[in-house]
Design a protein around this motif. Structure first.
Motif: not given
Lengths: 217, 385
Positions: A194-195, A197-199, A201-202, B157, B159, B217, B256, B276, B280-283
């Motif tokens: 999940q992180a 995909l957010k960080l 994404r590009e 980031r 979200d 997203y 975002s 994020y 860290s692999p999580v929020a």
């Protein structure tokens, strides 16, 4: 941890790796080594910002969940057992296809054994999926967790039936077992941290879209 | 059983980490205070009903329970401070206007929230009560961004999402609660194949909209795409307008969007957000609007805020550069005492040497020592250890 400015994709050797190669090619990614011949666990690609890590199939979701890999390719069967918590699974890649089934010896009266409220002894590697399946039918189940050679269990009286993946049915036939119930079709999924995909994404989004475009319908 | 073994997912903070946690806690709470947020400290234990009011099933499973031997009632160790702060705002402060509150304390999780999580997070957060307008959402998101910057998290980031969109779609689809739960799980994991299976019988318009949701997203262009593919229901249009407005108010921040992020959907009611950053692999932080939670305590109030686990945050920021301590000889001589007092008043850490421990002071954190030179006490580098 992951490479800071690139992406890491977790894959397992064998069928998943073979059938992923065309998808990778669609995304413009060519591995520099073949895991079947190389002993390397980290494999580079023609792109300096993309690398592959070779893991055991059941470990793929774990690597992605911890962020040790940004993405991975894992069978639906593996994801069902893992639970998939904390992962995105946006894409069915339609590769490594098979079915999750209940199988029993030819002379076993399965229909009578799974009447509502009955009790059955089942050997499987997929305890979560099996538990859920029999709970939905209203059948009590004693699960025996095995790691392989499931087909043996009913033959030697360890279990009444097995829950296992079937692709051609050859092994079942050779051991006098028949498929008595289909649980669900299985294929491999793309899973994404999940992180990541957010960080990233590009970097990830174009790969995701290339895979989506190359999936066989 | 070894006596020094701690339970799984439970850990000590040793000097370096404890110092880092405390440094972060002070800087962040100071930052909140300068933004008008008043510190509150709710108790570690409460009656279970108060802890779980208005919260979802998740919190129920996460809460450790025990019996109060004074009243015979069931108590819980808090798993989340937010409902406690909502209770304070709704019932105890009873202010008419805006209340800005912040907090920092340990919570216990009966089950860890992720593979990398602890069962004893140090929850730090800020909540803003009494203002329903978008200004409040913008303020807390800005405060979170500032906190991440103050802490020194590298790339990050934030979200944004809005639970109103899914609520409106689920209502139109007329889903059974059980199916809504499954749908929620699929959206949460962006499981498009699973969604397709679930929505086979759903009316075409809603089906297309729900299938589009997990793909919505990315950057601010998501909002324009959403306006194209989502139905023009008033709730959805209002939600997208809110997000658009926020985007313009928060220009300059690394914002975002993810319209399928529904964490805390059971008690959230409007704009939600997740931060994020680092490795860290999580929020790192979660937040959003939860306007109805206070109602259970007698006074429904508009509310928004965020919280984060300070331990997780600390793992993502560089260690503070701590100055070493000064070693001073023991003995109550007046000139020495005055020198030590002056150094301490200037913020220096002065450690008094105790006899019989030569060669161990560098390990204790000293890098300089006080030496008497020509009748005056001087600070010199600690040699020869």
């Amino acid at each position: 941890m992951t490479i800071l400015n690139g992406i890491t994709l977790a894959l397992s050797k064998g069928r998943i790796f073979e059938e992923t190669l065309p998808l990778l090619a669609a995304a413009g990614i060519t591995p520099t080594d073949n895991p079947e011949t190389s002993r390397k666990l980290i494999i580079g690609t023609n792109r300096p910002d993309v690398r592959l890590v070779i893991v055991r199939a059941t470990d793929t979701p774990t690597y992605v969940q911890y962020g040790a890999a940004d993405m991975g390719i894992a069978g639906k069967d593996v994801l069902l057992e893992h639970g998939g918590a904390g992962l995105y699974q946006p894409l069915d890649l339609n590769i490594a296809k098979c079915r999750l089934c209940v199988a029993a010896p030819k002379d076993f009266d399965y229909a009578a054994a799974v009447k509502r409220g009955a009790r059955i002894r089942v050997a499987t590697k997929y305890v979560n999926a099996a538990r859920e399946h029999f709970a939905a039918k209203g059948v009590h189940v004693d699960l025996i967790k095995l790691y392989g050679s499931m087909e043996l269990a009913p033959l030697v009286g360890l279990a009444d039936a097995i829950v296992d993946l079937v692709s051609t049915g050859g092994t079942l036939k050779a051991n006098n077992l028949v498929e008595v119930e289909d649980i669900m079709p299985i294929s491999s999924r793309l899973v994404v941290n999940q992180a990541s995909l957010k960080l990233k994404r590009e970097l990830i989004q174009p790969v995701l879209e290339a895979f989506a475009g190359a999936v066989k319908k | 059983m070894l006596r020094w073994v701690l339970p799984e997912y439970i850990q000590d903070a040793l000097p370096a980490e404890a110092a880092k946690l405390e440094d972060l806690r002070r800087r962040l709470l100071d930052d909140f205070r300068l933004n008008g947020y008043q510190l509150v400290a709710p108790p570690l234990l409460e009656y279970l009903e108060s802890l779980l009011t208005g919260a979802g099933q998740d919190l129920q499973l996460k809460t450790l329970k025990l019996v109060d031997q004074l009243s015979g009632r069931l108590m819980g160790v808090r798993a989340d401070i937010t409902p406690q702060v909502a209770r304070i705002d709704a019932h105890l402060l009873n202010r008419k206007g805006v209340a800005r509150l912040c907090y920092c304390g340990s919570v216990a999780h009966a089950v860890p929230s992720s593979l990398t999580a602890t069962r004893e997070p140090l929850q730090l957060g800020a909540e803003l009560y009494g203002h329903a307008g978008i200004e409040a959402d913008a303020e807390v998101i800005r405060l979170l961004a500032e906190a991440l910057q103050t802490a020194g998290v590298g790339t990050s980031r934030i979200d944004l999402g809005h639970v109103g969109i899914f609520k409106a779609l689920a209502q139109t689809a007329g889903l059974l609660p059980q199916k809504e739960e499954a749908l929620f799980d699929c959206l949460q994991s962006k499981d498009l194949p699973g969604l397709r299976e679930l929505l086979v019988e759903a009316p075409e318009g809603v089906r297309a909209a729900l299938l589009a949701l997990p793909t919505l997203y990315g950057g601010v262009d998501v909002l324009a795409r959403a306006r194209e593919v989502l139905p023009r229901q008033p709730e959805i249009v209002a939600a997208l307008d809110d997000l658009q407005e926020l985007a313009s108010r928060l220009a300059g921040l690394p914002i975002s969007f993810d319209l399928a992020d529904l964490r805390g959907y059971h008690y959230h009611s409007g704009v939600v957000f997740a931060a994020y950053g680092g490795n860290s692999p999580v929020a790192l932080a979660l937040g959003g609007r939860y306007d109805s939670v206070g109602r259970a305590f007698g006074r429904g109030r508009p509310a928004t805020g965020f919280s984060l686990d300070l331990r997780e945050l600390a793992a993502q920021v560089p260690d503070p550069v701590a100055a070493g301590a000064i070693l001073a000889p023991a003995g109550g001589e007046a000139g020495l005492s005055a020198t030590i007092a002056a150094l301490r008043a200037g913020g220096e850490n002065v450690m008094i040497e105790l006899p019989g421990h030569e060669g161990t002071w560098r390990e204790a954190g000293c890098d300089r020592r006080l030496v008497l030179r020509g009748g005056a006490w001087q600070v010199e580098p600690l040699q020869g250890e």
